[in-house]
Design a protein around this motif. Sequence first.
Motif, short mmCIF file in Angstrom:
data_model
loop_
_atom_site.label_atom_id
_atom_site.label_comp_id
_atom_site.label_asym_id
_atom_site.label_seq_id
_atom_site.Cartn_x
_atom_site.Cartn_y
_atom_site.Cartn_z
N VAL A 84 0.83 -1.19 0.00
CA VAL A 84 0.00 0.00 0.00
C VAL A 84 0.87 1.25 0.00
O VAL A 84 0.65 2.19 -0.77
N ALA A 85 1.93 1.24 0.82
CA ALA A 85 2.84 2.38 0.90
C ALA A 85 3.53 2.59 -0.44
O ALA A 85 3.65 3.71 -0.93
N TYR A 86 3.94 1.50 -1.05
CA TYR A 86 4.65 1.54 -2.33
C TYR A 86 3.73 2.09 -3.42
O TYR A 86 4.12 2.94 -4.22
N ALA A 87 2.48 1.60 -3.40
CA ALA A 87 1.50 2.07 -4.39
C ALA A 87 1.26 3.56 -4.22
O ALA A 87 1.20 4.31 -5.21
N ALA A 88 1.18 4.01 -2.98
CA ALA A 88 0.95 5.43 -2.71
C ALA A 88 2.14 6.25 -3.16
O ALA A 88 2.01 7.33 -3.75
N LEU A 89 3.33 5.71 -2.94
CA LEU A 89 4.56 6.39 -3.32
C LEU A 89 4.65 6.55 -4.84
O LEU A 89 4.97 7.60 -5.37
N LEU A 90 4.29 5.47 -5.54
CA LEU A 90 4.30 5.52 -7.01
C LEU A 90 3.33 6.57 -7.51
O LEU A 90 3.62 7.31 -8.45
N ARG A 91 2.18 6.63 -6.85
CA ARG A 91 1.18 7.58 -7.29
C ARG A 91 1.68 9.01 -7.07
O ARG A 91 1.45 9.88 -7.89
#
Length: 472
Positions: A84-91
């Motif tokens: 989730v953190a990684y997905a948010a970071l990518l966004r």
Amino acid sequence: LPGDNTNRLGQRFNLLRGVTVLCPHLFETISCSPLSVRSGDRYIPTRAGSNWSINFHYANENCHSPSQNHKAKDASTESGKDTVAYAALLRNELLGAGMEAMVEPHADDRRQAVLTPSARSLFRYTVHTKKVPFDSDNDVSPYSLSPLSNKSHKLLRSPRKPARKISKIPFKVLDAPELQDDFYLNLVDWSAGNLLSVGLGACVYLWSACTSQVSSTPSCTTLVAVGTHKGYVQIWDAAGGRKLSSLEGHSARVGALAWNGEQLSSGSRDRVILQRDVRSPPGAERRLQGHRQEVCGLKWSPDHQHLASGGNDNKLLVWNSSSLLPMQQYSDHLAAVKAIAWSPHQHGLLASGGGTADRCLRFWNTLTGQPLQSTDTGSQVCNLAWSKHANELVSTHGYSQNQILVWKYPSLTQVAKLTGHSYRVLYLAVSPDGEAIVTGAGDETLRFWNVFSKTRCTKESKSVLNLFTRIR
Ligand SMILES: *[C@@H]1O[C@H](CO)[C@@H](O)[C@H](O)[C@H]1NC(C)=O
Ligand SMILES: *[C@@H]1O[C@H](CO)[C@@H](O)[C@H](O)[C@H]1NC(C)=O
Ligand SMILES: *[C@@H]1O[C@H](CO)[C@@H](O)[C@H](O)[C@H]1NC(C)=O
């Protein structure tokens, strides 16, 4: 009882050891900000050379706060959370989402939360000139070598709330032979003094969880009320195992009892609710007549002013102390109303659940007499209890899934579903610390579950689990 370490929990009839036995003869819970395009054209990022997963870890290493580092380490143990953190970071980096804090989706919403925003907004053609306001509390050094934006730094440093986890397995299972499978009875209770009482066959078993902590329990002088098959209401001294009185007045079995200070209300198959002060002489009881069939649910409000009763006549009645007639009458349920619970958080809020033909949870504002939310649970509602610590409640069910559900109020989102009982879960009681529940069913087991946690990250929980462990 006190000082007795010989309990062998987990064995058949283990309730017997170290317990007091009373024998009264026969009874019953990510939104992306609009895409900020950096020029007037579509911004198509190039991912080559961006070793995101490495940068992600690099950013974590640059974090100077030891506690934050600690948190990040703790969280890395949970791969789901990192995703989730990684997905948010990518966004943030690819889409300029500008997210500064982690939004931890609910377990069931996670897939949706991660997929929906990109599916909706990636490559959308808009000219958006909104200026990102300068953020004064940005503490990223201008000389930082980090390739990540200031927002992403913030994101990575935002505290992460751990997702609430409710264990799907009971922490204790006790055999309860002869525990009856009768919807209209209430055979399990858990006292403020941490005394668990269970009606099995013709006897009541009292098991004290408090006695392993000899120091902190002054009040083991508890009275236990027992409703019998013949209509007597017996008062027992739990500590001495002595019957103090046997009250007459009902002409049929007494399936529901509710204490209100020194007052005791009893509901019977004879359709009457009797209210008496256990200190006053016989004959001084109040007779509450309103139900047309057996009374099977009885609960006093937390302010001690109102009594709610449910019956096999599908009625939910609310009584006050100045009238012998019901103050309110709710007729919306289509089956017997046994499950009743007053909210400890909101004055006058009452929850009720209906039987097999109804299956609904309904909420009432008893101050105005207005119906509030309702939801179809899909199975017979046998019992209901609110959490003392959060605006949540637990319901136990019978036909057809025999499940235990934890709900958030007022959203009525399901927080957990616990299964394991092979018969309908007719009996429910909450531990005095408000963290654990015990459920009982016709499968002749009592199951203890930790459903309501007081605090999110206590390593040393004060739950009854520890008490039980010490007993062993
Ligand atoms: C990304 O990091 C991994 C692990 O150190 C490394 O093997 C890989 O070559 C890196 N990829 C790029 C494109 O730098
Ligand atoms: C990040 O914050 C620093 C310090 O406040 C500032 O000098 C820098 O211009 C910011 N960088 C971006 C990309 O906003
Ligand atoms: C109690 O209920 C009765 C019957 O509905 C009503 O007439 C009376 O006003 C109520 N008394 C109080 C104090 O609420």
